[in-house]
Design a protein around this motif. Structure first.
Motif, mmCIF file in Angstrom:
data_model
loop_
_atom_site.group_PDB
_atom_site.id
_atom_site.type_symbol
_atom_site.label_atom_id
_atom_site.label_comp_id
_atom_site.label_asym_id
_atom_site.label_seq_id
_atom_site.Cartn_x
_atom_site.Cartn_y
_atom_site.Cartn_z
ATOM 1 N N SER A 133 0.812 -47.855 1.750
ATOM 2 C CA SER A 133 1.711 -46.701 2.380
ATOM 3 C C SER A 133 1.532 -46.649 4.052
ATOM 4 O O SER A 133 0.520 -47.137 4.271
ATOM 5 C CB SER A 133 1.626 -45.601 1.987
ATOM 6 O OG SER A 133 1.739 -44.496 2.524
ATOM 7 N N SER B 211 1.430 -44.273 5.455
ATOM 8 C CA SER B 211 0.420 -42.843 5.709
ATOM 9 C C SER B 211 -0.933 -43.531 5.952
ATOM 10 O O SER B 211 -1.857 -42.770 6.414
ATOM 11 C CB SER B 211 0.446 -41.818 4.695
ATOM 12 O OG SER B 211 0.133 -42.491 3.380
ATOM 13 N N THR C 9 4.916 -39.443 -0.003
ATOM 14 C CA THR C 9 4.812 -40.417 1.175
ATOM 15 C C THR C 9 5.546 -41.702 1.033
ATOM 16 O O THR C 9 6.006 -42.142 2.069
ATOM 17 C CB THR C 9 3.296 -40.848 1.431
ATOM 18 O OG1 THR C 9 2.787 -41.356 0.284
ATOM 19 C CG2 THR C 9 2.424 -39.535 1.891
#
Length: 334
Positions: free
Chosen positions: A165, A167, A307
């Motif tokens: 991800s 993030s 996300t």
């Protein structure tokens, strides 16, 4: 390596080998990088590959079978031109024009000779990714021009990837070949890959999407014909494209998903000028975005956290799914 909305991989090309950062793209089969001598090239972070300094670089003739495999990407005339030339374009506006050659690739400790390589002498990058640092594209699709054609000999016939991800910082994604490509263990789910004649792409069969307890089916009630060139009714109704950050959905399915999300998100959505179909919210750390589950053929259920389905752009949260009849969001990101 992640940059912007793309995932870049490190490869070495030529003799001596030159390190390049390329987009790992399962949606195409031609591998190319920017290449000297260059007519028109965008700025990149790594040293640009110079074909004249590589002893393993071999331009393919225009009348070769490999050049003819380019199909409508072949732009040379075998009656008047000796060198094979290609022209490949992507939905986001990226384009590469250059020579098609054979070259040596190095991945890890393994060198693989005579792999099809595009020496891009005239290249254009989309505005959105101009600062990504990418040198080109690594084609992981199926087909006679793909790097994967060499895999059975050197690395086995399998590959897999795990995309971390955006993030998560300072964590690298993984791309594995051969025996290292086997994915197993707790939590692993699988669904059959569907191949189609004359297509270099990988297809899956998506049966439904769930938001909380609301289930959105891919049925004849959504659309009985083709949309975006893909039959959404039968097997292989979606394709995997690691080079395209957004997820495209049939228009009716997208609208039902948007309606379902708006009904459970406790906030008012914000209209986006020029893109009224987009789902957008003012960013708030207390805003709760529900997870979305994709249900695939064979019983595989894959749940995406917020996300993965929404992206933050300045003070806004945008859904990363798009109706298939809409163009790439180039104008929004400018």
């Amino acid at each position: 390596m992640r940059t912007g909305s793309l995932y870049l991989m490190e490869i070495y090309i030529g003799t001596p080998p030159v390190k390049q950062l390329v987009v790992a793209d399962t949606g195409s089969e031609v591998t190319w990088t920017q290449c000297l001598p260059c007519v028109n090239c965008y700025q990149q972070k790594k040293i640009m590959f110079n074909s004249q300094k590589s002893s393993s670089y071999k331009v393919l003739p225009c009348n070769s079978d490999t050049c003819k495999d380019l199909g409508n990407m072949r732009v040379c005339n075998e009656l008047s031109e000796l060198k094979c030339r290609y022209n490949v374009s992507y939905a986001d506006g990226t384009n590469s024009l250059g020579e098609l050659a054979l070259e040596t690739y190095r991945l890890g400790r393994i060198s693989i000779p005579n792999v099809v390589y595009g020496c891009g002498n005239d290249n254009r990058m989309s505005t959105k990714e101009i600062t990504s640092g990418m040198s080109g594209v690594f084609g992981l699709g199926r087909g006679p021009l793909s790097f994967l054609g060499k895999l059975p000999i050197y690395l086995g016939s399998k590959f897999s990837y795990c995309l971390v991800s955006h993030s998560k910082r300072n964590v690298r994604s993984k791309l594995n070949f051969g025996t290292n490509a086997v994915v197993s263990g707790r939590g692993v789910v699988s669904t059959p890959l569907v191949t189609k004649p004359s297509s270099p792409l990988y297809y899956l069969t998506l049966k439904a999407i769930t938001v909380n307890n609301m289930r959105i089916l891919f049925t004849r009630e959504t659309r009985s014909m083709k949309e975006g060139g893909v039959d959404i009714i039968g097997k292989g109704n979606i394709l995997i494209d690691s080079g395209t950050p957004e997820t495209y959905l049939p228009t009716t399915v997208y609208q039902k998903l948007k309606d379902a999300l708006e009904s459970v998100i406790q906030a008012d959505s914000i209209p986006v000028p020029k893109h009224p179909w987009m789902l957008c919210y003012k960013y708030n750390k207390n805003l709760r975005i529900p997870s979305i589950t994709f249900h695939f053929d064979g019983g595989a259920n894959l749940t995406f956290p917020s996300t993965s389905t929404f992206t933050r752009l300045e003070d806004y949260l945008l859904m990363t799914m798009i109706p298939s009849n809409r163009p790439y969001l180039e104008t929004f990101y400018k």
